[in-house]
Design an enzyme around this catalytic site. Structure first.
Site, PDB file in Angstrom:
ATOM      1  N   CYS A 147       0.801  -1.230   0.000  1.00 36.38           N
ATOM      2  CA  CYS A 147       0.000   0.000   0.000  1.00 36.38           C
ATOM      3  C   CYS A 147       0.831   1.276   0.000  1.00 36.38           C
ATOM      4  O   CYS A 147       0.284   2.359  -0.219  1.00 36.38           O
ATOM      5  CB  CYS A 147      -0.935   0.008   1.206  1.00 36.38           C
ATOM      6  SG  CYS A 147      -2.054  -1.405   1.260  1.00 36.38           S
ATOM      7  N   CYS A 153      -0.339   2.776   6.405  1.00 39.05           N
ATOM      8  CA  CYS A 153       0.107   1.448   6.831  1.00 39.05           C
ATOM      9  C   CYS A 153       0.311   0.585   5.597  1.00 39.05           C
ATOM     10  O   CYS A 153      -0.134   0.933   4.505  1.00 39.05           O
ATOM     11  CB  CYS A 153      -0.930   0.805   7.753  1.00 39.05           C
ATOM     12  SG  CYS A 153      -2.565   0.653   6.991  1.00 39.05           S
TER      13      CYS A 153
END
Length: 410
Positions: free
Chosen positions: A74, A394
């Protein structure tokens, strides 16, 4: 994507006189600048993205342009951008295009492990008899594919399952998650209707029409959200399809340059890219807590406090993940027990937090989200007249990232 970025730049270049004037401008502000003596100022010149969709995309670069790929789930495009910062700071480059693309609607589907092993053995077999023996060993179960899942490699747990456990650990209720998801969609719709999402470039999807806006923004009612069943931990979980980011196709790119080079070429930068950090923690129980760990480190590195930040953009993987991070940041106990800090980090004020929507509503094409976050901060700083913004996210492996961005004088 590269050509889209260049087209956007050509629409608003500076004259050489304007460029010189920009070089002499300074902030009329009580806040200090984060410029460092002897260190190059590195600027975000512009950033664009395709609409984030539940369909497909394509992109291309000149074969004369050196390039390489990075992957950090991500935060892949965050890594691409900070790699660009490093290359420019080291004098290796003057300008770098960094970005990311994701095809979540067409992910690779693998054969089963048994079938893969058999196929590799077939490739090595030297005689017809050996090949026939291997072919004869194939059973119907061998043909069952391994369906893709958004899962943590080190634990084999899906991200949604981890988010559900994290929400439970921090006492985040289903109601809180649904309320945050509704907030994200409502703010995204307002930003889209108000023309705030100016980084979105129209794109012709092969075999389909031209798309010019994100198609996952869908404000609902709390009653509608409450009807959805748990998606991961059944029947008592709190994470649903509505309070999770959805699988999305999309691409994004930013042009990063030294300030000197950008002004010399007549470009008007949008922001300075300042300090950044990467962190990592337990991928089982703290997989999605990257923002909690990264935020205080990047603030300390920059010599700033939470109150100095005018704009916050956090990646919204799940509503429960965001709410858990905010609660962790507000907890003295968590700071003392897990972070080695005497006092809590403090949570960002919601009036500064993801006010144009986020990944829950805009979508989350994994590798493209980082550039969207940084470009959004630059645009919000311009629109709102702020000086400092903070991006945090995150990622798989218990990793996290945060970056401080400073508005360019307008």
């Amino acid at each position: 994507m590269a050509s889209m970025l260049l087209t956007s730049l050509r629409s608003s270049p500076l004259t050489s006189v304007q460029a010189a004037q920009f070089g002499r401008m300074s902030w009329v502000s009580s806040k200090k600048t984060l410029a460092k003596p002897g260190v190059k100022n590195i600027v975000l010149v512009d950033g664009v993205r395709t609409p984030f969709l539940q369909s497909a995309l394509g992109a291309g670069f000149s074969d004369k342009t050196p390039a390489h790929t990075v992957t950090m789930a991500c935060i892949s495009s965050n890594q691409a951008m900070t790699t660009a910062v490093g290359l420019i700071a080291a004098g290796q480059c003057d300008a770098v295009v960094a970005g990311g693309v994701e095809f979540m609607s067409d992910v690779p589907i693998r054969h089963s492990r048994k079938m893969r092993k058999t196929m590799l053995s077939l490739n090595k077999a030297k005689t017809l008899g050996a090949r026939l023996s291997l072919l004869g060993s194939i059973r119907l179960a061998h043909l069952s594919p391994e369906l893709p899942a958004v899962a943590e490699f080190s634990t084999a747990e899906t991200m949604g399952h981890s988010a559900d456990r994290l929400a439970a650990a921090f006492g985040v209720s289903r109601l809180e998650q649904d309320e945050f998801a509704l907030r994200s969609h409502t703010l995204a719709k307002k930003a889209q209707d108000g023309g705030m999402l100016s980084d979105v470039i129209s794109f012709k999807v092969p075999g389909r029409d031209i798309v010019s806006k994100d198609n996952g923004i869908r404000p609902a009612t709390m009653e509608q959200l409450a009807k959805l069943k748990p998606a991961f931990i059944k029947p008592h979980g709190t994470v649903t399809a509505a309070n999770s980011s959805f699988l999305t196709d999309g691409a994004s790119a930013v042009l990063i340059m030294s300030e000197e080079k950008a002004l010399a070429m007549g470009y008007k930068p949008k922001a300075y890219l300042r300090d950044f950090v990467y962190v990592s923690q337990d991928p089982k129980d703290q997989l999605l807590l990257g923002p909690t760990y990264a935020t205080p480190k990047v603030l300390e590195k920059s010599g700033l406090t939470l109150n100095d930040i005018d704009v916050f953009e956090f990646h919204e993987a799940f509503a429960g993940q965001i709410m858990a991070n905010l609660k962790a940041m507000e907890s003295d106990w968590f700071a003392q027990t897990y972070m080695g800090r005497k006092t809590k980090v403090g949570a960002p004020p919601m009036e500064k937090f993801n006010t144009w929507g986020g990944s829950l509503s805009l979508g989350h094409p994994f590798a493209a989200t980082g550039c969207r976050l940084v470009t959004t901060v630059a645009h919000r700083l311009q629109k709102e007249g702020g000086q400092y913004g903070l991006v945090a996210a995150c990622a798989a492996g218990g990793q996290g990232h945060a970056m401080v961005i400073e508005a360019y004088p307008q």
